[in-house]
Scaffold this motif. Structure first.
Motif, PDB file in Angstrom:
ATOM      1  N   UNK A   1       0.795  -1.215   0.107  1.00 27.05           N
ATOM      2  CA  UNK A   1      -0.032   0.104  -0.026  1.00 27.05           C
ATOM      3  C   UNK A   1       1.085   1.260   0.051  1.00 27.05           C
ATOM      4  N   UNK A   2       1.435   1.562  -1.174  1.00 26.80           N
ATOM      5  CA  UNK A   2       2.212   2.909  -1.403  1.00 26.80           C
ATOM      6  C   UNK A   2       1.561   3.981  -0.544  1.00 26.80           C
ATOM      7  N   UNK A   3       0.282   4.171  -0.502  1.00 28.10           N
ATOM      8  CA  UNK A   3      -0.262   5.350   0.105  1.00 28.10           C
ATOM      9  C   UNK A   3       0.017   5.382   1.662  1.00 28.10           C
ATOM     10  N   UNK A   4       0.459   4.316   2.319  1.00 24.46           N
ATOM     11  CA  UNK A   4       0.653   4.304   3.899  1.00 24.46           C
ATOM     12  C   UNK A   4       2.114   4.697   3.826  1.00 24.46           C
ATOM     13  N   UNK A   5       2.832   4.929   2.825  1.00 22.45           N
ATOM     14  CA  UNK A   5       4.279   5.257   3.043  1.00 22.45           C
ATOM     15  C   UNK A   5       5.150   4.157   3.488  1.00 22.45           C
ATOM     16  N   UNK A   6       4.842   2.665   3.339  1.00 24.49           N
ATOM     17  CA  UNK A   6       5.738   1.616   3.536  1.00 24.49           C
ATOM     18  C   UNK A   6       5.814   0.619   2.358  1.00 24.49           C
ATOM     19  N   UNK A   7       7.115   0.768   2.063  1.00 22.61           N
ATOM     20  CA  UNK A   7       7.233  -0.143   0.891  1.00 22.61           C
ATOM     21  C   UNK A   7       8.386  -1.379   0.978  1.00 22.61           C
ATOM     22  N   UNK A   8       8.351  -2.453   0.516  1.00 20.77           N
ATOM     23  CA  UNK A   8       9.755  -3.609   0.674  1.00 20.77           C
ATOM     24  C   UNK A   8      10.515  -3.025  -0.190  1.00 20.77           C
ATOM     25  N   UNK A   9      11.084  -2.087  -0.056  1.00 22.52           N
ATOM     26  CA  UNK A   9      12.271  -1.542  -0.910  1.00 22.52           C
ATOM     27  C   UNK A   9      13.648  -2.080  -0.281  1.00 22.52           C
TER      28      UNK A   9
END
Length: 681
Positions: A599-607
């Motif tokens: 969910x990119x809108x939450x600001x959490x990415x498995x980067x």
């Protein structure tokens, strides 16, 4: 007795009385004292020694005096409790069983002590050190069992934990946090002239070279807001910090004096500093992080909630594992420092809301650093001259932000040094620096929106840098010796009131020059002797600089404005589209599940992607990491360590990810450039 008479018959000697309950208790008490002594040497002394030299650990975690004393009591007492319970259970067992269990406990504790001693006095590490320590512990336990002298020595040494606690509370640098003294600092004297507002941001662990492009200027493409700041201020390009450690570097900056003693960065130890000098004339709004140099009489402390005893215990446990490990580790409590987010601190929504649509500040509420949010909200004009001060632990590790502000998770045990790892560490540092650039941009926008920009003296700098040179990573003496250009040289921008255009000044600046420069710019006379000199004075006549790994021990460093480091060319595979490809083996990805619902809108990415490959994959093998069919990174397989044959890759481009399920693929890159897809688990 008369001659010829017989002596009365002698009674046979009475058998020894079996030891009673009192004797068993006395013996068990003696054994407990021996364990107390050994636990004190293995746990209490090394842990209190590290924490005693790290008062910033308690200041950052907002620990109260009660929190610190409770932690010290736990460190001194809690490790002994299991052994006391074991001894109590042993009272119902036989004498031989009690003796055997005690000998085993003594042997284990002596082996643990041998690990710590061996790590300091021998080159052995890992399994060899454990084997030698095990033999030493067994031999010492056998001697303890055979002779009484070792036990007697240990029983006397049981007073050790009390001594270690006393040294911590009364004699260590951290004692200033437990027993603060008076804080009567000298006030500055207002001179003729204007007293403009002061806006000062001190960043942390930021080498100047990280900001430079190939031409030696601020890289305006990657860091547009730092470039904007340089374009309207004086860039002191030859500026150096005075220490690689914030508890020494920041007091030097704010007092104008080189580090002389290993003191806590606390107002009771540094009563004369920027805050006390300006506090009589200026209102002080200070957001400190791992220092508390502003006394309560001059400013209020930040409103974020105290983190309490729980976090102190947890982080102390991590430190103990490092202290007791049979391998070298950089024992630095600062590794645990992480800025709280706005949501964690319970702050209201940030004001003002940024207008830049490229910066998703309004959709990343949970990721805004709370200290920065509070600082930004306080940038308002006031009738009284105001000092706005912020020490922000950015882009300091732990690295967790992409340039967009999106947050990613990372394991705590990824190395920062060694082939492959140091490159990943620098890449993560630069990504977090990209986010820091966004914060600088928000500051400049807010200053302009409120009308403070033209009126204020604005200063942006960093307390120290950090080396990403392989084999010399970090901020310690080795890094200073082999990579001073990355550890000592830091960015420094000073915008005077009314300044419109930028200029570069290559004088020999040292961070003890900061306070005298501020004082001259705002027309305040500092009433104590300083080692630094104002930028309004003539520059130093030589290029000599000093740096302090330890207070009172200046280390000469040489050099001038550092050249930008060589930037490796991006791998040609990055950004390319890839298909299925033939299967070519297996790999384990630790955070594979995170790709199932993004969910990119939450600001959490498995980067950050990390995992292991089979032992059959040679060292140096290139792995291509693709998300939704696009290669985002190419990384090498590094030599195996305690975590196995590992790999890790940073995917800094948010555009790789979509909302919902994302496909992750890993390819082994052949010598001919061919790709073989690995089956993931």
């Amino acid at each position: 007795m008369a001659e010829g008479t017989l002596a009365p018959p002698q009674a046979p000697p009475a058998p020894p009385e079996p030891p009673g309950r009192r004797g068993r208790w006395r013996g068990e008490a003696g054994r407990l004292l021996e364990v107390v002594a050994l636990v004190g040497l293995v746990v209490t002394q090394p842990l209190l020694d590290v924490l005693g030299r790290s008062p910033d650990f308690f200041l950052f975690h907002r620990a109260s005096r009660v929190d610190v004393l409770l932690l010290v009591a736990l460190i001194a007492i809690a490790p002994t409790v299991p052994f006391a319970l074991l001894g109590a259970v042993g009272l119902v067992a036989g004498r031989l069983a009690r003796a055997a269990v005690h000998t085993l406990v003594v042997g284990l504790l002596l082996a643990a002590l041998a690990v710590q001693v061996g790590r300091h006095v021998t080159p052995l590490r890992g399994v060899p050190l454990l084997l030698v320590a095990g033999v030493a512990g067994a031999a010492a336990a056998a001697a303890h069992r055979r002779w009484r002298a070792p036990g007697r020595v240990l029983r006397v040494a049981a007073v050790g934990p009390l001594v270690f606690v006393g040294l911590f509370v009364f004699a260590s640098p951290a004692s200033a946090v437990v027993l603060p003294k008076g804080h009567g600092g000298a006030a500055g004297v207002a001179g003729a002239g204007a007293h403009p507002p002061v806006v000062m941001i001190v960043l942390d662990e930021l080498p100047l070279v990280s900001l430079l492009g190939p031409d030696g200027r601020i890289d305006a493409t990657r860091y547009p807001h730092f470039a904007e700041l340089a374009g309207g201020s004086t860039w002191y390009r030859n500026a150096t910090g005075v220490s690689g450690w914030t508890p020494y570097a920041l007091p030097a900056m704010l007092s104008g004096r080189y580090p002389a003693l290993p003191l806590a960065p606390h107002y009771s130890q540094y009563p004369d500093n920027l805050f006390t000098a300006l506090g009589g004339l200026y209102e002080v709004k200070a957001e400190e992080s791992i220092t508390r140099l502003c006394p309560p009489s001059r400013c209020e402390q930040p409103g974020s909630p105290e983190q309490g005893l729980g976090v102190l215990v947890r982080e102390s446990g991590k430190l103990l594992r490092q202290v007791a490990a049979p391998v070298d580790s950089r024992i630095d409590p600062e590794d645990s420092y992480r800025e709280q987010t706005r949501a964690e601190a319970g702050l209201d929504a940030a004001e003002p809301v940024p207008a830049d649509p490229k910066f998703r500040w309004d959709t990343l509420d949970d990721n805004q650093p709370a200290r920065f949010t509070a600082f930004l909200a306080g940038l308002r004009p006031a009738a009284r001259p105001t000092l706005h001060f912020l020490h922000l632990l950015m882009p300091h590790s732990p690295w967790a932000y992409l340039p967009s502000g999106a947050h990613y998770a990372a394991p705590e045990d990824l190395p920062n040094d060694g082939a492959g790892w140091v490159d990943l560490a620098r890449e993560r540092h630069l990504a977090q620096l990209g986010y820091t650039d966004r914060l600088i941009g928000e500051t400049l926008r807010t200053l302009r929106a409120t009308g403070l920009y033209d009126k204020a003296l604005v200063l942006v700098t960093a307390d120290h840098g950090v080396s990403f040179r392989q084999d010399w990573q970090g901020r310690g003496m080795d890094a200073i010796t082999h990579a001073a250009d990355q550890v000592a040289w830091v960015p420094l921008f000073v915008k005077e009131p009314g300044q419109r255009s930028g200029r570069v000044d290559d004088r020999n600046w040292q961070h003890v020059d900061l306070l005298p420069t501020i004082a001259d710019a705002i027309h305040v006379r500092i009433p104590w002797r300083m080692d630094g000199r104002s930028a309004k004075q003539a520059p130093r006549g030589d290029a000599a600089k000093v740096f302090y790994d330890r207070p009172g021990e200046p280390v000469p460093i040489t050099g001038a404005v550092p050249a930008p480091p060589a930037t490796p060319a991006p791998d040609p595979l990055v950004g390319t589209r890839v298909g299925e490809g033939p299967a070519g083996g297996t790999a384990t990805v630790a955070n594979l599940a995170a790709f199932r619902a993004v969910d990119p809108a939450r600001g959490e990415l498995p980067a950050l992607v990390w995992g292991t490959v089979p032992a059959s994959v040679p060292d140096g093998t290139r792995l291509a990491v693709a998300v939704n069919g696009t290669v985002g990174a190419v990384v090498p397989v590094v030599p195996p360590d305690k975590g196995g044959r590992r790999f890790a890759a940073l995917l800094p481009d948010d555009r790789l990810f979509t909302a919902g399920a994302n496909r992750l693929d890993l390819y082994q890159v052949g010598a001919d450039g061919g790709l073989r897809r690995l089956t993931l688990s």
